[in-house]
Design a protein around this motif. Structure first.
Motif, PDB file in Angstrom:
ATOM      1  N   GLU A  10     -52.646  -7.223 102.806  1.00 62.12           N
ATOM      2  CA  GLU A  10     -53.916  -7.327 102.079  1.00 62.12           C
ATOM      3  C   GLU A  10     -54.969  -8.049 102.911  1.00 62.12           C
ATOM      4  O   GLU A  10     -56.149  -7.656 102.938  1.00 62.12           O
ATOM      5  CB  GLU A  10     -53.687  -8.046 100.748  1.00 62.12           C
ATOM      6  CG  GLU A  10     -52.901  -7.197  99.743  1.00 62.12           C
ATOM      7  CD  GLU A  10     -52.522  -7.974  98.501  1.00 62.12           C
ATOM      8  OE1 GLU A  10     -52.610  -9.238  98.534  1.00 62.12           O
ATOM      9  OE2 GLU A  10     -52.121  -7.335  97.501  1.00 62.12           O
ATOM     10  N   HIS A  12     -58.645  -6.702 104.145  1.00 58.67           N
ATOM     11  CA  HIS A  12     -59.792  -7.492 103.714  1.00 58.67           C
ATOM     12  C   HIS A  12     -60.618  -7.969 104.904  1.00 58.67           C
ATOM     13  O   HIS A  12     -61.855  -7.905 104.906  1.00 58.67           O
ATOM     14  CB  HIS A  12     -59.316  -8.704 102.893  1.00 58.67           C
ATOM     15  CG  HIS A  12     -60.433  -9.603 102.460  1.00 58.67           C
ATOM     16  ND1 HIS A  12     -60.846 -10.676 103.224  1.00 58.67           N
ATOM     17  CD2 HIS A  12     -61.229  -9.584 101.354  1.00 58.67           C
ATOM     18  CE1 HIS A  12     -61.850 -11.275 102.617  1.00 58.67           C
ATOM     19  NE2 HIS A  12     -62.097 -10.640 101.465  1.00 58.67           N
ATOM     20  N   ARG A  26     -48.501  -0.370 100.385  1.00 61.83           N
ATOM     21  CA  ARG A  26     -47.563  -1.298  99.772  1.00 61.83           C
ATOM     22  C   ARG A  26     -46.126  -1.024 100.228  1.00 61.83           C
ATOM     23  O   ARG A  26     -45.289  -1.939 100.223  1.00 61.83           O
ATOM     24  CB  ARG A  26     -47.658  -1.209  98.244  1.00 61.83           C
ATOM     25  CG  ARG A  26     -48.986  -1.682  97.684  1.00 61.83           C
ATOM     26  CD  ARG A  26     -49.094  -1.410  96.188  1.00 61.83           C
ATOM     27  NE  ARG A  26     -48.050  -2.084  95.435  1.00 61.83           N
ATOM     28  CZ  ARG A  26     -48.083  -3.351  95.038  1.00 61.83           C
ATOM     29  NH1 ARG A  26     -49.142  -4.102  95.332  1.00 61.83           N
ATOM     30  NH2 ARG A  26     -47.090  -3.891  94.345  1.00 61.83           N
ATOM     31  N   ASP A  28     -49.046 -10.104 101.302  1.00 68.64           N
ATOM     32  CA  ASP A  28     -50.236 -10.925 101.558  1.00 68.64           C
ATOM     33  C   ASP A  28     -50.822 -10.620 102.927  1.00 68.64           C
ATOM     34  O   ASP A  28     -52.051 -10.559 103.095  1.00 68.64           O
ATOM     35  CB  ASP A  28     -49.893 -12.414 101.467  1.00 68.64           C
ATOM     36  CG  ASP A  28     -49.629 -12.867 100.043  1.00 68.64           C
ATOM     37  OD1 ASP A  28     -49.977 -12.118  99.109  1.00 68.64           O
ATOM     38  OD2 ASP A  28     -49.049 -13.970  99.872  1.00 68.64           O
ATOM     39  N   MET A  30     -57.658  -0.846 101.050  1.00 67.57           N
ATOM     40  CA  MET A  30     -56.232  -0.606 101.241  1.00 67.57           C
ATOM     41  C   MET A  30     -55.759   0.480 100.271  1.00 67.57           C
ATOM     42  O   MET A  30     -55.900   0.338  99.056  1.00 67.57           O
ATOM     43  CB  MET A  30     -55.425  -1.884 101.003  1.00 67.57           C
ATOM     44  CG  MET A  30     -53.948  -1.744 101.356  1.00 67.57           C
ATOM     45  SD  MET A  30     -52.957  -3.145 100.785  1.00 67.57           S
ATOM     46  CE  MET A  30     -52.697  -2.678  99.068  1.00 67.57           C
TER      47      MET A  30
END
Length: 420
Positions: free
Chosen positions: A100, A104, A115, A97, A110
């Motif tokens: 991301e 954002h 990840r 989170d 991304m």
């Protein structure tokens, strides 16, 4: 508890960056009572990293890994540790989170490889990264505890303080006493000579412990003990310090980790003493060393780099008869060292005058050998002293050793002047 630090990164092996993380982690672990027995550096290679883990797991209770947590294919630390422990990797939702949100908030796309920075090891504890994106990990397996930290110091340090250290205190450390140390600084004596003076104390040591470290022109003696409190530790360390100082009071200039030039600047500033220097073969190194210390402006009036005989005559007023002629002692001589120290003190109206003249190499000068150096120390109202040195090493080493020898003699004179 025994610990090992594994720094991961081919850039470390190539010398492209310095491994400051190991220094930081060693100090932190020592303060927690954890002994660091080994430090290892391994490149970004899966098999070599797993081999380093096999070796460290056989000899350490705690293994700390730094680096290799990024998004690229050569960031293998978590993959290697998971494979070594036969555990799986999974995405930590909180870390994902955060990643991301990072992209954002910046309006960036991304890429999928980011990840990887959110991967966590099965059965372990994710360690949040407040200053970066790569999550750390803490995991125990068959009595060995592993801490995985990012490589950038600005990420590693806060993660260790805020996450890894509390995890170790809660899950691993039970009754471990922290280590307290004092650094005793010596000058004017070599490591082997000091070791001989302390031989019986070193041979009989248990707790506190004694360790000697040599640097150019000085020796550090570290004394350490484990104790429940700093007050308890200082009782032991101060008693041992007194016994060590008895073996060489004329050489021990500080009981903290400071260079001798720092002690000199502070002593002179405290007594409103002033200093100047005339340098030949050291080319300003004495002045540079002193003025590198904050506060030196209050005591260092100036210096003259009198590299040639012409400048020695013109600026420091050295008689020509001392420098040249059939009966002249020459620029590299006790007579000229004495005159330089006296004259630079008088020219600048300082309380102390220093001088250094000699042959730093690579060739001879005045048919005198490389490493022959004379240092002078003049003090207002006192007899000027000159010391003849026979120094070994290359040009830079001779210049540095001459500088350190001169500063040691100045420190001795300052101590004597304080006692009058």
């Amino acid at each position: 508890m025994k610990a090992e630090i594994i720094a991961v990164g081919t850039e470390l092996l190539l010398g492209q960056i310095v491994n400051t993380n190991a220094q930081y982690l060693s100090r932190q672990l020592a303060s927690m009572g954890i002994d660091v027995y080994y430090q290892t550096v391994v490149g970004d290679n899966m098999e070599r990293l797993k081999e380093a883990l096999r070796l460290s797991s056989s000899r350490a209770d705690i293994v700390l890994l730094s680096g290799g947590l990024g998004p690229t294919q050569d960031d293998l630390t978590k993959d290697a540790l998971a494979s070594f422990l036969n555990r799986s990797l999974h995405i930590d939702r909180m870390a994902m989170d955060r990643i991301e949100r990072f992209f954002h908030d910046r309006g960036s796309v991304m890429t999928e490889n980011n990840r990887r920075q959110a991967l966590a090891i099965e059965g372990g504890t994710p360690l949040p990264n407040e200053t970066g994106l790569a999550v750390g990990n803490a995991v125990s397996n068959e009595g060995t505890h592993y801490i995985v930290l990012p490589g950038p110091p600005k990420e590693l340090m806060p993660m260790f303080e805020q996450e890894a250290k509390p995890w170790l205190l809660q899950h691993v450390l039970t009754g471990e006493l922290p280590i307290y140390s004092k650094m005793l600084k010596f000058a004017g004596i070599g490591e082997s000579a000091l070791d001989k003076r302390l031989e019986d104390l070193i041979t009989a040591q248990t707790d506190p412990t004694i360790a000697l470290y040599a640097k150019e022109g000085e020796v550090t003696v570290r004394i350490s003990t484990k104790a429940a409190s700093e007050a308890e530790a200082m009782v032991r360390l101060n008693e041992l310090e007194a016994r060590i100082q008895e073996r060489g009071p004329e050489y021990m200039y500080a009981n903290e980790d400071v260079p001798i030039e720092k002690v000199i600047v502070d002593m002179m500033a405290d007594h409103n003493w002033t200093l100047s220097a005339a340098e030949s073969c050291t080319g300003g190194l004495v002045a540079e060393t002193l003025t590198s210390i904050p506060g030196s402006a209050s005591m260092f009036l100036g210096g003259i780099i009198c590299y040639t005989n012409q400048i020695k005559e013109k600026l420091v007023h050295i008689p020509h008869a001392l420098l040249e002629g059939d009966d002249a002692p020459g620029a590299v001589s006790a007579e000229v060292a004495e005159a330089l120290a006296d004259h630079v003190r008088m020219v600048t109206d300082s309380d102390f005058g220093l001088s250094v003249t000699g042959v730093a190499g690579p060739g001879y000068a005045e048919r005198k050998p490389i490493g022959l150096v004379y240092i002078g120390l003049s003090q207002r109202g006192k007899e000027t002293e000159v010391h003849e040195l026979h120094l070994q090493g290359n040009r830079e080493t001779i210049r540095l050793r001459a500088t350190k020898a001169l500063l040691y003699r100045l420190w001795q004179r300052l101590v004597a002047s304080k006692q009058v």
